[in-house]
Scaffold this motif. Structure first.
Motif, PDB file in Angstrom:
ATOM      1  N   SER A   1       2.387   1.772  -3.540  1.00 36.68           N
ATOM      2  CA  SER A   1       1.301   2.141  -4.360  1.00 36.68           C
ATOM      3  C   SER A   1       1.242   3.738  -4.208  1.00 36.68           C
ATOM      4  O   SER A   1       1.100   4.575  -5.085  1.00 36.68           O
ATOM      5  CB  SER A   1      -0.040   1.464  -4.091  1.00 36.68           C
ATOM      6  OG  SER A   1      -1.046   1.857  -4.805  1.00 36.68           O
ATOM      7  N   ALA A   2       0.861   4.173  -2.963  1.00 27.32           N
ATOM      8  CA  ALA A   2       0.589   5.611  -2.719  1.00 27.32           C
ATOM      9  C   ALA A   2       2.003   6.368  -3.302  1.00 27.32           C
ATOM     10  O   ALA A   2       1.706   7.585  -3.822  1.00 27.32           O
ATOM     11  CB  ALA A   2       0.463   5.902  -1.429  1.00 27.32           C
TER      12      ALA A   2
ATOM     13  N   ARG B   1       3.312  -2.280 -10.875  1.00 27.30           N
ATOM     14  CA  ARG B   1       3.353  -3.219 -11.877  1.00 27.30           C
ATOM     15  C   ARG B   1       3.882  -4.604 -11.309  1.00 27.30           C
ATOM     16  O   ARG B   1       4.986  -4.822 -11.091  1.00 27.30           O
ATOM     17  CB  ARG B   1       4.280  -2.993 -13.142  1.00 27.30           C
ATOM     18  CG  ARG B   1       4.258  -3.857 -14.238  1.00 27.30           C
ATOM     19  CD  ARG B   1       4.797  -3.308 -15.419  1.00 27.30           C
ATOM     20  NE  ARG B   1       6.460  -2.910 -15.074  1.00 27.30           N
ATOM     21  CZ  ARG B   1       7.526  -3.663 -15.354  1.00 27.30           C
ATOM     22  NH1 ARG B   1       7.278  -4.769 -15.879  1.00 27.30           N
ATOM     23  NH2 ARG B   1       8.659  -3.290 -15.290  1.00 27.30           N
TER      24      ARG B   1
ATOM     25  N   GLU C   1       5.018   3.997 -12.208  1.00 26.69           N
ATOM     26  CA  GLU C   1       4.588   2.546 -12.123  1.00 26.69           C
ATOM     27  C   GLU C   1       5.982   1.742 -11.348  1.00 26.69           C
ATOM     28  O   GLU C   1       7.030   2.066 -11.849  1.00 26.69           O
ATOM     29  CB  GLU C   1       4.477   1.739 -13.045  1.00 26.69           C
ATOM     30  CG  GLU C   1       2.887   1.815 -13.540  1.00 26.69           C
ATOM     31  CD  GLU C   1       2.505   0.720 -14.707  1.00 26.69           C
ATOM     32  OE1 GLU C   1       1.211   0.287 -14.353  1.00 26.69           O
ATOM     33  OE2 GLU C   1       3.330   0.109 -15.055  1.00 26.69           O
TER      34      GLU C   1
ATOM     35  N   LEU D   1      -4.020  -2.225  -7.940  1.00 25.06           N
ATOM     36  CA  LEU D   1      -3.447  -0.970  -7.354  1.00 25.06           C
ATOM     37  C   LEU D   1      -2.998  -0.117  -8.164  1.00 25.06           C
ATOM     38  O   LEU D   1      -2.137  -0.568  -9.136  1.00 25.06           O
ATOM     39  CB  LEU D   1      -2.479  -1.233  -6.050  1.00 25.06           C
ATOM     40  CG  LEU D   1      -3.249  -1.968  -4.707  1.00 25.06           C
ATOM     41  CD1 LEU D   1      -2.118  -2.107  -3.860  1.00 25.06           C
ATOM     42  CD2 LEU D   1      -4.078  -0.672  -3.970  1.00 25.06           C
ATOM     43  N   PRO D   2      -3.054   1.278  -8.008  1.00 37.26           N
ATOM     44  CA  PRO D   2      -2.607   2.399  -9.076  1.00 37.26           C
ATOM     45  C   PRO D   2      -0.937   2.137  -8.646  1.00 37.26           C
ATOM     46  O   PRO D   2      -0.569   2.160  -7.230  1.00 37.26           O
ATOM     47  CB  PRO D   2      -3.142   3.412  -8.585  1.00 37.26           C
ATOM     48  CG  PRO D   2      -3.443   3.342  -7.257  1.00 37.26           C
ATOM     49  CD  PRO D   2      -3.863   1.836  -7.014  1.00 37.26           C
ATOM     50  N   GLY D   3      -0.110   2.542  -9.552  1.00 38.86           N
ATOM     51  CA  GLY D   3       1.109   2.825  -9.320  1.00 38.86           C
ATOM     52  C   GLY D   3       2.033   1.647  -9.168  1.00 38.86           C
ATOM     53  O   GLY D   3       3.343   1.764  -8.719  1.00 38.86           O
TER      54      GLY D   3
ATOM     55  N   ALA E   1       4.329   5.873  -5.430  1.00 38.96           N
ATOM     56  CA  ALA E   1       4.478   5.558  -6.868  1.00 38.96           C
ATOM     57  C   ALA E   1       3.399   6.515  -7.640  1.00 38.96           C
ATOM     58  O   ALA E   1       3.674   6.982  -8.627  1.00 38.96           O
ATOM     59  CB  ALA E   1       4.464   4.086  -7.525  1.00 38.96           C
ATOM     60  N   ALA E   2       2.163   6.326  -7.250  1.00 41.91           N
ATOM     61  CA  ALA E   2       1.039   7.005  -7.688  1.00 41.91           C
ATOM     62  C   ALA E   2       1.379   8.481  -7.660  1.00 41.91           C
ATOM     63  O   ALA E   2       0.821   9.292  -8.628  1.00 41.91           O
ATOM     64  CB  ALA E   2      -0.275   6.588  -7.270  1.00 41.91           C
ATOM     65  N   GLY E   3       1.547   8.929  -6.457  1.00 45.69           N
ATOM     66  CA  GLY E   3       2.114  10.354  -6.379  1.00 45.69           C
ATOM     67  C   GLY E   3       3.100  10.790  -7.347  1.00 45.69           C
ATOM     68  O   GLY E   3       3.131  12.035  -7.514  1.00 45.69           O
TER      69      GLY E   3
ATOM     70  N   GLU F   1       0.786  -1.162  -0.042  1.00 45.54           N
ATOM     71  CA  GLU F   1       0.002  -0.059  -0.232  1.00 45.54           C
ATOM     72  C   GLU F   1       0.907   1.178  -0.014  1.00 45.54           C
ATOM     73  O   GLU F   1       0.485   2.337  -0.737  1.00 45.54           O
ATOM     74  CB  GLU F   1      -0.929   0.043   1.271  1.00 45.54           C
ATOM     75  CG  GLU F   1      -2.014  -1.130   1.168  1.00 45.54           C
ATOM     76  CD  GLU F   1      -2.848  -1.076   0.253  1.00 45.54           C
ATOM     77  OE1 GLU F   1      -3.280   0.167  -0.048  1.00 45.54           O
ATOM     78  OE2 GLU F   1      -3.441  -2.060  -0.164  1.00 45.54           O
TER      79      GLU F   1
ATOM     80  N   GLY G   1       3.704   9.621 -10.219  1.00 42.07           N
ATOM     81  CA  GLY G   1       3.241   9.409 -11.494  1.00 42.07           C
ATOM     82  C   GLY G   1       3.949   8.338 -12.287  1.00 42.07           C
ATOM     83  O   GLY G   1       4.398   8.668 -13.535  1.00 42.07           O
TER      84      GLY G   1
END
Length: 446
Positions: A159-160, A217, A168, A213-215, A162-164, A156, A166
């Protein structure tokens, strides 16, 4: 469970000749004494003092090439990522980089060290149970090859972050296969009670969660069952067979699995015990994972660098106690921690050629630190020795210098790299002034 070899003697302790016979980087010269490659260790002591770590560049090259050759002969698509925690000296890293090694690291500091030595982040695996947010961010900015996630909470977090950013994050799930590697309790990592990895039964659902999850792979499955594994290939085969089963299940669910990280842990013979070969490990990987059609990764540390190093020390004095003879050295537990921490056995060779043919009697080999635990060996057969005589601790290239401390205000030892007939200082000895340089006294104490 098997434990580390005791520092106490047994009737089967190898002789000096036995120890030399299986260590090709070391030889005894009739006049110059103990050599590493073509360099007399006495000359290194004269130039750089003691205690000093000495590493063999050609041993590093020979062992890396042997491992790569075994993997290639088994028909495996494999990459080797050296576990920098075993020895992070820049010269050691540079030798292995020149052979094509990637890196396995467990901190941002190790990532900086390996990058400084020329190993790109794009060839580096970031393992470890406690990666801080700033470390994850730094690794992603650097272009890390793979993050080995070890908990749902870490996933988690990745994910947070990496998504922040932009981006993967390439994430592999480290699975704990609950396999007993039969090594020392303090260096086993693949049992259910260990802090490492995801419980086997929880991994498939967590891998599917990563994919959503976003961010992130999801790129594969990783494992590492322990260090200094010498009890055959059964533990490796059991762990890898479980991974193969899991990968088949994940693929059946339509989840991508690009590669599998087999970890490290291959042991070395510190004494004269049998140890598994790279060919045996390659065979275990091929028989369990070879049919998956995906690349495999290895993370060797000790196997590559352990036999490449010695710790050179001088005798301070020989003390005859009421019941025991003591050889007191200028090296101590703050230099080589393994005997005090694991009861580990290290071969100890006199450097002088005369000492190799002198009469032997039992001696406890100790350091000057104010701890009874500052003991390297008990009842070891050694010749009579005088102040300034030299000894070499064998197989000290792994978990030696990196675990050193400045306990008892003892400066960190020097490090030297030998390459054929050449020798160079690759870390100078710490000074007493440097020990105090970062300390500050509050103004209100003046």
């Amino acid at each position: 469970m098997a434990t580390a070899l005791s520092l106490a003697p047994t009737s089967a302790d190898p002789t000096f000749a036995d120890l030399l016979a299986i260590r090709p980087s070391l030889s005894m010269h009739a006049q110059d004494g103990l050599l590493m490659e073509d360099v007399p260790l006495a000359r290194i002591a004269a130039e750089h003092g003691t205690p000093t770590w000495v590493y063999s560049a050609n041993t590093l090259r020979r062992r890396f090439r042997a491992l790569k050759a075994a993997l290639e002969a088994a028909g495996l698509r494999a990459s080797v990522h050296y576990a920098a925690k075993a020895n992070d000296n820049q010269a050691v890293l540079r030798v292995l980089r020149s052979e094509g090694a990637g890196a396995d690291i467990v901190s941002a500091g190790e990532l900086r060290a390996t990058m400084a030595a020329g190993i790109p982040a794009g060839a580096t695996v970031f393992s470890g149970v406690g990666k801080a947010p700033e470390e994850i961010r730094f690794a992603l900015e650097a272009g890390i090859f793979q993050l080995n996630a070890e908990s749902a909470e870490e996933i988690e977090m990745i994910s947070a972050i990496a998504a922040g950013m932009g981006v993967e994050a390439p994430v592999s799930l480290r699975v704990n296969p609950d396999v007993d590697a039969r090594t020392h309790a303090k260096i086993t990592t693949g049992r259910a009670e260990n802090k490492f990895g995801i419980a086997f039964e929880d991994a498939p659902a967590l891998y599917a969660r990563m994919a959503a999850l976003p961010g992130i792979r999801p790129i594969g499955i990783a494992t590492h069952i322990g260090s200094q594994i010498t009890d055959g290939m059964s533990a490796y085969r059991a762990a890898y067979a479980r991974l193969a089963e899991m990968i088949g299940d994940l693929r059946g669910r339509g989840l991508p699995v690009e590669r599998v990280d087999c970890g490290g842990g291959l042991g070395i013979p510190y004494r004269d015990e049998p140890a598994p070969t790279p060919e045996a490990l390659a065979g275990a990987i091929k028989s369990t994972l070879g049919g998956l059609g995906i690349p495999v990764m290895l993370e060797p540390g000790r196997w590559l660098v352990g036999p490449a190093g010695v710790l050179l020390a001088s005798v301070v004095l020989q003390k005859q106690g009421s019941a025991r003879r003591f050889l007191v050295l200028d090296a101590a537990m703050n230099d080589l921690m393994r005997p005090a921490m694991y009861d580990a056995w290290h071969g100890i060779l006199p450097v002088s050629p005369r000492a190799h043919v002198a009469p032997l009697s039992p001696a406890d080999i100790v350091g000057p630190v104010c701890e009874s635990g500052d003991t390297f060996a008990k009842g070891r057969l050694m010749p009579a020795m005088a102040p300034q005589d030299l000894v070499a601790f064998l197989d000290a290239g792994a978990y030696g210098s990196v675990m050193s401390s400045t306990y008892n205000a003892r400066p960190l030892a020097a490090e030297v790299l030998v390459d054929g007939a050449r020798a160079a200082l690759v870390r100078r000895r710490q000074t007493h002034e440097e020990l105090l340089a970062h300390q500050r006294i509050p103004e209100w104490l003046d």
